[in-house]
Design an enzyme around this catalytic site. Sequence first.
Site, PDB file in Angstrom:
ATOM      1  N   ARG A 236       0.956  -1.048   0.042  1.00  0.00           N
ATOM      2  CA  ARG A 236       0.119  -0.152   0.073  1.00  0.00           C
ATOM      3  C   ARG A 236       0.906   1.328  -0.156  1.00  0.00           C
ATOM      4  O   ARG A 236       1.898   1.333   0.896  1.00  0.00           O
ATOM      5  CB  ARG A 236      -0.874   0.154   1.125  1.00  0.00           C
ATOM      6  CG  ARG A 236      -2.081  -1.056   1.112  1.00  0.00           C
ATOM      7  CD  ARG A 236      -3.214  -0.506   0.228  1.00  0.00           C
ATOM      8  NE  ARG A 236      -4.155  -1.245   0.170  1.00  0.00           N
ATOM      9  CZ  ARG A 236      -4.458  -2.573  -0.861  1.00  0.00           C
ATOM     10  NH1 ARG A 236      -3.303  -2.724  -1.535  1.00  0.00           N
ATOM     11  NH2 ARG A 236      -5.419  -3.180  -0.771  1.00  0.00           N
ATOM     12  N   GLU A 265      -2.600   7.464  -5.331  1.00  0.00           N
ATOM     13  CA  GLU A 265      -2.516   7.130  -6.759  1.00  0.00           C
ATOM     14  C   GLU A 265      -3.991   7.455  -7.585  1.00  0.00           C
ATOM     15  O   GLU A 265      -3.829   7.408  -8.699  1.00  0.00           O
ATOM     16  CB  GLU A 265      -2.538   5.738  -6.880  1.00  0.00           C
ATOM     17  CG  GLU A 265      -3.507   4.646  -6.234  1.00  0.00           C
ATOM     18  CD  GLU A 265      -2.607   3.196  -5.953  1.00  0.00           C
ATOM     19  OE1 GLU A 265      -3.488   2.268  -6.319  1.00  0.00           O
ATOM     20  OE2 GLU A 265      -1.471   3.026  -5.535  1.00  0.00           O
ATOM     21  N   HIS A 283      -0.244   0.067 -10.084  1.00  0.00           N
ATOM     22  CA  HIS A 283      -1.037  -0.958  -9.165  1.00  0.00           C
ATOM     23  C   HIS A 283      -1.586  -2.196  -9.743  1.00  0.00           C
ATOM     24  O   HIS A 283      -2.809  -2.177 -10.115  1.00  0.00           O
ATOM     25  CB  HIS A 283      -2.384  -0.112  -8.633  1.00  0.00           C
ATOM     26  CG  HIS A 283      -2.718  -0.688  -7.254  1.00  0.00           C
ATOM     27  ND1 HIS A 283      -3.402  -0.224  -6.163  1.00  0.00           N
ATOM     28  CD2 HIS A 283      -2.935  -2.206  -6.806  1.00  0.00           C
ATOM     29  CE1 HIS A 283      -3.597  -1.037  -4.963  1.00  0.00           C
ATOM     30  NE2 HIS A 283      -3.358  -1.942  -5.612  1.00  0.00           N
TER      31      HIS A 283
END
Length: 324
Positions: A236, A265, A283
Amino acid sequence: MAKVLLADPALAVLADRFADRLPDDVAVVAVADFSDGEFRRLAADATVLVNARRPIDAATLAMAPVVRFVQIIGAGTDTLDRAALADAGVVAAFNPGVNRTGAAEHTIMLMLALIKQLPASDQAARAGRFAPGEIIARGIDDLADATVGIVGMGHIGQAVAERLAPFGARIVYHSRRPVADVESRFGAERMALDAVLRQSNILTLHIPLTPETHHLIGAAEIAAMPRDSYLVNAGRGGLVDEAALRDAIADGHLAGAALDVLEHETDGVNPFADVPGILVTPHLGGGSRNSMNGVVERCTANIRRFLAGEPVLDEVELPERSPG
């Protein structure tokens, strides 16, 4: 008719697959972006939210007044305001381990890209500079010579250890509890975090984001790592103090970093676009075909349970509902 809203625009590509696995009287729609207007329009009559990165807090739930179930696609629950869910009478569930293979392989890829100087090699070749000496001078390392520190030894941390072992890397790890399997099978050594930091040529993070782990890796922790070491974060974004990371790359203490997650993000901005020493991917760790198959199957199975009035699997523990 029940309505399922895919609340993260990244999930829109899965809409047809969700629809195929849910009853015919269940509508499946997806947001196109993270704007409140788009969400409010589609969430007004949604019964179920499927989420990845959108914060699910009181303001979000106010825009989705009939939602009663939130299904998280992966293992991370840091997007959930548990008190707000409890107050709204909304059940939530997550998917521990569903993306372990994809996330672990992505992590190994990031390690190799860093130590083998892949970004610099690609840029040089694109520019027509076929001079291997330039890249070799930067330093090319081998996993066989590395001590890799794994912070967090859950499903993904164990999968990373399993994939590291054949390379011959020494594995050290930090976790709340010992994991006998990785110690017996891969020779991993459990240590306090400060010892893992001091000994790791490569540090990789695989823990949940909580108030206690926010900025777990800051300036002091990075300074404790060996000079010319590498940092990988596929956990994370909030686990790492990004300003401290930028400074550590600028002053040469870290040889490089690779991030599959960023603190902000969903803003759509790469804060390290101007830093050649930091490799960023958007991601993607849990985005393999295999992982997505598991996500769709497990999410839709849980949604069917919820719609049928049955208990859902992997329910997130919520606090007692506030009185009044």
